[in-house]
Scaffold this motif. Sequence first.
Motif, mmCIF file in Angstrom:
data_model
loop_
_atom_site.group_PDB
_atom_site.id
_atom_site.type_symbol
_atom_site.label_atom_id
_atom_site.label_comp_id
_atom_site.label_asym_id
_atom_site.label_seq_id
_atom_site.Cartn_x
_atom_site.Cartn_y
_atom_site.Cartn_z
ATOM 1 N N UNK A 1 0.808 -1.222 0.000
ATOM 2 C CA UNK A 1 0.000 0.000 0.000
ATOM 3 C C UNK A 1 0.837 1.265 0.000
ATOM 4 N N UNK A 2 1.940 1.272 0.765
ATOM 5 C CA UNK A 2 2.681 2.528 0.928
ATOM 6 C C UNK A 2 4.140 2.445 0.490
ATOM 7 N N UNK A 3 4.609 1.258 0.098
ATOM 8 C CA UNK A 3 5.970 1.112 -0.387
ATOM 9 C C UNK A 3 6.969 0.823 0.715
ATOM 10 N N UNK A 4 8.112 0.254 0.354
ATOM 11 C CA UNK A 4 9.095 -0.175 1.355
ATOM 12 C C UNK A 4 9.745 0.971 2.113
ATOM 13 N N UNK A 5 9.936 2.125 1.475
ATOM 14 C CA UNK A 5 10.626 3.229 2.146
ATOM 15 C C UNK A 5 9.816 3.733 3.335
ATOM 16 N N UNK A 6 8.511 3.909 3.146
ATOM 17 C CA UNK A 6 7.686 4.401 4.249
ATOM 18 C C UNK A 6 7.558 3.359 5.353
ATOM 19 N N UNK A 7 7.498 2.090 4.997
ATOM 20 C CA UNK A 7 7.430 1.045 6.013
ATOM 21 C C UNK A 7 8.731 1.007 6.816
ATOM 22 N N UNK A 8 9.849 1.142 6.127
ATOM 23 C CA UNK A 8 11.157 1.108 6.804
ATOM 24 C C UNK A 8 11.319 2.296 7.730
ATOM 25 N N UNK A 9 10.877 3.465 7.266
ATOM 26 C CA UNK A 9 10.945 4.654 8.095
ATOM 27 C C UNK A 9 12.252 5.411 7.951
ATOM 28 N N UNK A 10 12.711 5.958 9.065
ATOM 29 C CA UNK A 10 13.906 6.787 9.070
ATOM 30 C C UNK A 10 15.091 6.055 8.437
ATOM 31 N N UNK A 11 15.840 6.782 7.648
ATOM 32 C CA UNK A 11 17.041 6.299 6.962
ATOM 33 C C UNK A 11 16.736 5.360 5.796
ATOM 34 N N UNK A 12 15.509 5.371 5.298
ATOM 35 C CA UNK A 12 15.184 4.520 4.153
ATOM 36 C C UNK A 12 16.083 4.834 2.960
ATOM 37 N N UNK A 13 16.369 6.110 2.743
ATOM 38 C CA UNK A 13 17.223 6.483 1.619
ATOM 39 C C UNK A 13 18.638 5.950 1.806
ATOM 40 N N UNK A 14 19.128 5.989 3.045
ATOM 41 C CA UNK A 14 20.473 5.479 3.312
ATOM 42 C C UNK A 14 20.569 4.004 2.941
ATOM 43 N N UNK A 15 19.468 3.270 3.130
ATOM 44 C CA UNK A 15 19.461 1.834 2.852
ATOM 45 C C UNK A 15 18.960 1.512 1.437
ATOM 46 N N UNK A 16 18.859 2.517 0.599
ATOM 47 C CA UNK A 16 18.573 2.307 -0.816
ATOM 48 C C UNK A 16 17.128 2.080 -1.178
ATOM 49 N N UNK A 17 16.202 2.284 -0.238
ATOM 50 C CA UNK A 17 14.801 1.978 -0.506
ATOM 51 C C UNK A 17 14.041 3.128 -1.169
ATOM 52 N N UNK A 18 14.711 4.241 -1.371
ATOM 53 C CA UNK A 18 14.061 5.399 -1.987
ATOM 54 C C UNK A 18 14.058 5.316 -3.509
ATOM 55 N N UNK A 19 14.809 4.400 -4.056
ATOM 56 C CA UNK A 19 14.923 4.339 -5.516
ATOM 57 C C UNK A 19 14.458 2.988 -6.034
ATOM 58 N N UNK A 20 14.020 3.004 -7.303
ATOM 59 C CA UNK A 20 13.607 1.768 -7.953
ATOM 60 C C UNK A 20 14.808 0.980 -8.435
ATOM 61 N N UNK A 21 14.531 -0.243 -8.859
ATOM 62 C CA UNK A 21 15.587 -1.110 -9.374
ATOM 63 C C UNK A 21 15.779 -0.893 -10.862
ATOM 64 N N UNK A 22 16.928 -1.279 -11.343
ATOM 65 C CA UNK A 22 17.139 -1.347 -12.783
ATOM 66 C C UNK A 22 16.062 -2.242 -13.391
ATOM 67 N N UNK A 23 15.468 -1.858 -14.522
ATOM 68 C CA UNK A 23 14.357 -2.641 -15.089
ATOM 69 C C UNK A 23 14.683 -4.116 -15.317
ATOM 70 N N UNK A 24 15.909 -4.410 -15.747
ATOM 71 C CA UNK A 24 16.277 -5.810 -15.980
ATOM 72 C C UNK A 24 16.313 -6.584 -14.665
ATOM 73 N N UNK A 25 16.874 -5.961 -13.631
ATOM 74 C CA UNK A 25 16.909 -6.628 -12.330
ATOM 75 C C UNK A 25 15.502 -6.791 -11.775
ATOM 76 N N UNK A 26 14.660 -5.768 -11.939
ATOM 77 C CA UNK A 26 13.280 -5.863 -11.473
ATOM 78 C C UNK A 26 12.569 -7.028 -12.146
ATOM 79 N N UNK A 27 12.747 -7.163 -13.457
ATOM 80 C CA UNK A 27 12.096 -8.256 -14.187
ATOM 81 C C UNK A 27 12.608 -9.613 -13.724
ATOM 82 N N UNK A 28 13.913 -9.704 -13.496
ATOM 83 C CA UNK A 28 14.490 -10.968 -13.022
ATOM 84 C C UNK A 28 13.947 -11.329 -11.649
#
Length: 256
Positions: free
Chosen positions: A119-146
Amino acid sequence: MSLRALALTFGLCAALPVAAQDVVILGEVHDNPAHHAEQAAQVARFQPAAIVFEMLTEDQAAQVTTELRGDAKALAEALDWADSGWPDFTMYHPIFTAAPEAEIYGALVPRPIAREVFDIGPAKVFGEEAARYGLHRGLDPAEQATREAMQMAAHCDALPEDMLPGMVAVQRLRDAVLARAVIRAMDETGGPVAVITGNGHARRDWGVPAVLAEVAPDLDVWVLGQTEDDRPIEGEFDTVKSAPAADRPDPCAAFQ
């Protein structure tokens, strides 16, 4: 050349005296007793200051006392393991006793919290420091598909396709939570730290090691993957060990 690099160069990882590392990540197929025996042996050799378990919440980890640690039945009851959905506790208990002084950390994402990712995405669930742990960005399309294809295969091709992005996001959340627990354990105990988790989270290319490489690049991390019957294993590991396959029913039978 470091001891770890020397071992990688000459193929000595299986015999590596792993105390040279800050973090040892020990993968598993969850229901394979031989994999847990190997983890216990590695922990006994490594003697970490802390052990992070994918299978425990933070609250459960706090229940692991010195008094309970040597009593498998009592510890299982304190952890409410019978209702956890994980394989028999007798497979995991030797890991707890292999380094009896190690602090225990939990990094399990409970199912109700994991469902919030849809419903709200991994960054909001993770909370503080989500960007530090890489959850603010999407994956490369090929990796996402894999990753989506792997999730579909892991669930016997029975998932609705529109669930797949959410399943991948949950996996990423779990990787980040495990990595956060490692950082906390390092900060609080000074390390070293052992991690008990499934192969999917252990894989170096996009699991917990990849998150740690971003968050704490100076940590020396060694990763073990474990397979069955010498079958190829998905992902990258510093070394891979094989054991006979566990005797299990067809996991896809319920979908047929």
